[in-house]
Design a protein around this motif. Structure first.
Motif, short mmCIF file in Angstrom:
data_model
loop_
_atom_site.label_atom_id
_atom_site.label_comp_id
_atom_site.label_asym_id
_atom_site.label_seq_id
_atom_site.Cartn_x
_atom_site.Cartn_y
_atom_site.Cartn_z
N GLN A 154 -4.34 2.13 -1.54
CA GLN A 154 -2.88 2.12 -1.51
C GLN A 154 -2.39 0.78 -0.98
OE1 GLN A 154 1.03 4.54 0.23
NE2 GLN A 154 -0.77 5.70 -0.37
N ASN A 210 3.59 -0.79 2.23
CA ASN A 210 4.89 -0.21 1.92
C ASN A 210 5.87 -1.19 1.28
OD1 ASN A 210 5.25 2.08 4.80
ND2 ASN A 210 4.12 2.29 2.89
N PHE A 266 9.41 6.98 -3.46
CA PHE A 266 10.08 6.88 -2.16
C PHE A 266 11.57 7.11 -2.40
CE2 PHE A 266 6.92 3.87 0.28
CZ PHE A 266 5.90 4.78 0.08
N ASN A 273 7.52 10.97 0.36
CA ASN A 273 6.36 10.54 1.16
C ASN A 273 6.43 11.10 2.57
OD1 ASN A 273 4.02 8.37 1.20
ND2 ASN A 273 5.08 8.23 3.16
N ASN A 328 2.17 14.44 0.03
CA ASN A 328 1.21 14.04 1.07
C ASN A 328 1.73 14.46 2.44
OD1 ASN A 328 3.30 12.11 1.08
ND2 ASN A 328 1.95 10.49 1.81
N ASP A 349 -3.09 12.96 4.75
CA ASP A 349 -3.16 11.53 5.05
C ASP A 349 -3.98 11.39 6.33
OD1 ASP A 349 -1.54 11.16 2.88
OD2 ASP A 349 0.24 10.54 4.01
N TYR A 376 -5.41 9.85 9.31
CA TYR A 376 -5.35 8.76 10.29
C TYR A 376 -5.87 9.21 11.65
CZ TYR A 376 -2.51 6.25 6.89
OH TYR A 376 -2.06 5.61 5.76
N PHE A 396 -5.52 3.27 2.93
CA PHE A 396 -4.18 2.67 2.96
C PHE A 396 -4.25 1.21 3.39
CE2 PHE A 396 -0.27 1.35 4.90
CZ PHE A 396 0.69 1.80 4.00
N ASN A 440 -2.52 -3.04 9.85
CA ASN A 440 -2.08 -1.75 10.41
C ASN A 440 -2.86 -1.36 11.66
OD1 ASN A 440 -0.74 -1.65 7.79
ND2 ASN A 440 -0.28 0.45 8.35
N LEU A 496 -3.83 1.64 13.74
CA LEU A 496 -3.99 2.77 12.80
C LEU A 496 -5.10 2.45 11.80
CD1 LEU A 496 -2.51 5.47 12.55
CD2 LEU A 496 -1.07 4.45 10.78
C1 N0T Z 1 1.65 6.49 6.52
C2 N0T Z 1 1.36 5.00 6.56
C3 N0T Z 1 2.47 4.37 5.77
C4 N0T Z 1 -3.04 10.06 14.65
C5 N0T Z 1 1.18 4.33 7.89
C6 N0T Z 1 1.09 7.46 8.65
C7 N0T Z 1 2.59 5.34 4.64
C8 N0T Z 1 2.70 6.62 5.40
N1 N0T Z 1 2.11 7.08 7.72
O1 N0T Z 1 0.67 3.02 7.64
O2 N0T Z 1 3.68 4.29 6.46
O3 N0T Z 1 3.65 5.14 3.77
O4 N0T Z 1 2.54 7.69 4.52
C9 N0T Z 1 1.64 8.06 9.90
C10 N0T Z 1 0.54 8.17 10.94
C11 N0T Z 1 1.08 8.35 12.32
C12 N0T Z 1 0.03 8.13 13.42
C13 N0T Z 1 -0.96 9.26 13.54
C14 N0T Z 1 -1.97 9.01 14.62
#
Ligand code: N0T
Length: 542
Positions: free
Chosen positions: A39, A42, A105, A180, A262, A308, A310, A360, A369, A372
């Protein structure tokens, strides 16, 4: 006769998601397709940003780019559409031989309206924000804003009609994400008059059928009566999902591509929390794992909700994948952190039979990023994923088919570094990590002696069982041992052949060498560079 109807049947078929025995495939040009995706950032949704995107996508060996199409850029003035971005993007994607997942978006981007046109953002009267319990506006546009829905839907339908016009013959765009990471932070639901009236209504039967009331609760009634402390979050999920459904349904009516949403994850393990005031540490109303049934009921034109990822901890990744992979919800990971530690999860995700994955920020724009994702914005960021994708790429269509047939399995090295087992048909695979390639750990004088490059977990293996005694195995930094199980339990079993090689693009195996002797005496020791093996096992009666 249109150009499209002159094409051979299979080639003219639109992408679609199919289900069989609770497993899923994304069919592209009539056959299962594996999304080896990336991906873009943004703000890379402008032609001048594309060279750095293509360079990263190419280096990653990705076959698919996920990239935004913003409402503000296609309809900067109400009713005047400008699709020059979409035209450039599709033309360049074809030139780069890459497919596209477009990210709409619109009303909601990470819950806020940042990507809506100024004429929407600046008009709270026509496009109302949600109200909190004291009647104060939230930042988030209300899912009960009728004019907002009508305007977003109109723009989205214009986009889909444009795609149909310019892409139905080539199908460069294979899926569309609608909005999104929707939901609302710090507020459980809308309290505007229309929302209040809806909240007092009976829960729709379709929702009750997919989202069972908690134990001890009435089988029907108002949201509060049926779902108790979850009522506000569930109601908001229904309101947002219903809004998305209207957009997706109208878009698919003009051009029927697969569509998905997502999710910015909530913790996979915590018990669902009470609302009012909202105490959740996630966006209420988003397609979190606990409300997938509501999304299924309210948004039948959305094929799946994807996680998603993270949260980097291996136990959470496993739990989240399990939460989102259901017979009624195809697994696809629309976003994942691009830090090196995430690359090993590609084996686990593709081994589980997912439609695909897209880290991403596969984009050389000068924007990192971290924390993250990766610290780096150059090849060092792309490389851990590129190695894995390069191993899968030549067999991508085969792998997608094997996944759909339920033949595939996968593991990623856990944060605890412990061995893991995979139950295969007639066999069991034991996968261990931080092993040297020769001999056993017990031989080491220093038990703190580990292979170079193994300080952080980075091993992974995916296995496809292609026959009773045949396997295709791909992985890195792992030791695999197969033993008889099920029909082979108690038999003398052995490795017959372990060919290292690759599939050519047409699905033909090309052997490069045969592992034997030192290379098999201590298990199959996959090096740092992802390696593909074609295994034949054998058994004899004792
Ligand atoms: C995502 C991306 C972009 C555990 C962050 C993640 C994308 C969006 N957001 O680079 O903004 O468009 O979908 C949010 C994660 C929050 C932190 C979680 C920590």
């Amino acid at each position: 006769l249109s150009a499209a109807s002159a094409l051979p049947a299979a080639a003219a078929e639109l992408p679609r998601i199919v289900e069989r025995d609770g497993r899923h495939a994304l069919l592209v040009d009539g056959a299962p397709f594996l999304v080896l995706g990336g991906q873009a950032h943004n703000s890379s949704n402008y032609p001048a940003a594309l060279p750095r995107v293509w360079a990263a996508i190419r280096d990653a060996h990705a076959n698919t780019l996920a990239i935004p199409v913003a409402w503000e850029q296609i309809e900067p003035r109400e009713g005047r559409f400008d699709f020059s971005w979409v035209d450039t993007l599709i033309k360049e994607a074809r030139g780069n031989r890459v497919r596209l997942v477009l990210l709409w978006f619109g009303t909601w981007k990470n819950t806020g309206p940042a990507y809506a046109p100024a004429w929407v953002k600046l008009d709270n009267r026509r496009f109302p924000r949600m109200l909190d319990q004291d009647g104060k506006p939230s930042y988030c546009l209300s899912p009960f804003g009728e004019a907002t829905l009508a305007a977003d839907r109109k723009a989205f339908v214009a986009l889909m009609a444009h795609l149909r016009r310019i892409d139905a013959d080539k199908r460069t765009v294979i899926m569309v994400q609608v909005e999104n990471e929707v939901g609302t932070y710090r507020l459980a639901r809308d309290h505007a008059p229309r929302a209040e009236a809806a909240f007092a209504q009976q829960v729709p039967a379709a929702v009750l059928a997919r989202q069972a009331p908690p134990a001890g609760r009435p089988a029907q009634g108002s949201w509060r009566a049926v779902y108790g402390e979850h009522a506000e979050q569930y109601f908001h999920s229904w309101a947002i999902a219903s809004y998305i459904e209207e957009i997706a349904k109208a878009g698919r009516a003009v051009y029927d591509l697969p569509m998905f949403v997502n999710n910015a994850l909530r913790e996979p393990g915590t018990p669902p929390q009470a609302a009012a005031p909202w105490k959740g540490d996630f966006a209420s109303g988003g397609p979190t794992w606990d409300v997938l049934g509501i999304y299924k009921a309210a948004a039948p034109h959305i094929d799946f909700a994807g996680p998603d990822i993270y949260m980097p901890e291996s136990a959470k990744v496993s739990a989240n994948l399990a939460r989102f992979q259901r017979p009624d919800n195809a697994l696809m990971v629309p976003e994942m952190g691009n830090a090196a530690g995430y690359a090993r999860y590609v084996y686990q995700i593709l081994g589980r039979g997912a439609l695909g994955v897209a880290p991403f920020g596969i984009d050389y724009a000068a924007y990192s990023n971290y924390p993250l994702g990766s610290r780096y914005t150059d090849r060092r960021m792309v490389e851990p994923f590129a190695r894995v994708y390069a191993a899968f790429a030549p067999m991508q269509r085969l792998w997608a088919r094997w996944g759909f047939e339920g033949r595939t399995h996968g593991v990623a090295e856990g944060d605890d570094r412990a061995p893991q087992t995979l139950a295969l048909d007639g066999w069991q695979a034991t996968v261990s990590f931080r092993e040297f390639q020769f001999g056993e750990r017990a031989w080491l004088k220093d038990q703190n002696d580990y292979p170079d490059g193994s300080a952080a977990p980075n091993g992974g293996v995916a296995i496809a069982q292609t026959g009773p005694n045949e396997f295709v195995l791909v992985g890195q930094r792992a030791r695999i041992k197969l033993s008889g199980a099920g029909a082979n339990a108690g038999k003398m079993t052995m490795l017959v052949r372990a060919e290292e090689g690759r599939f050519d693009g047409a699905g033909k195996w090309i052997m490069e060498r045969n592992w034997n002797g030192d290379q098999t005496d201590y298990g199959l020791n996959l090096p740092a560079e992802p390696t593909v093996l074609k295994l034949t096992m054998g058994s004899v009666e004792q």
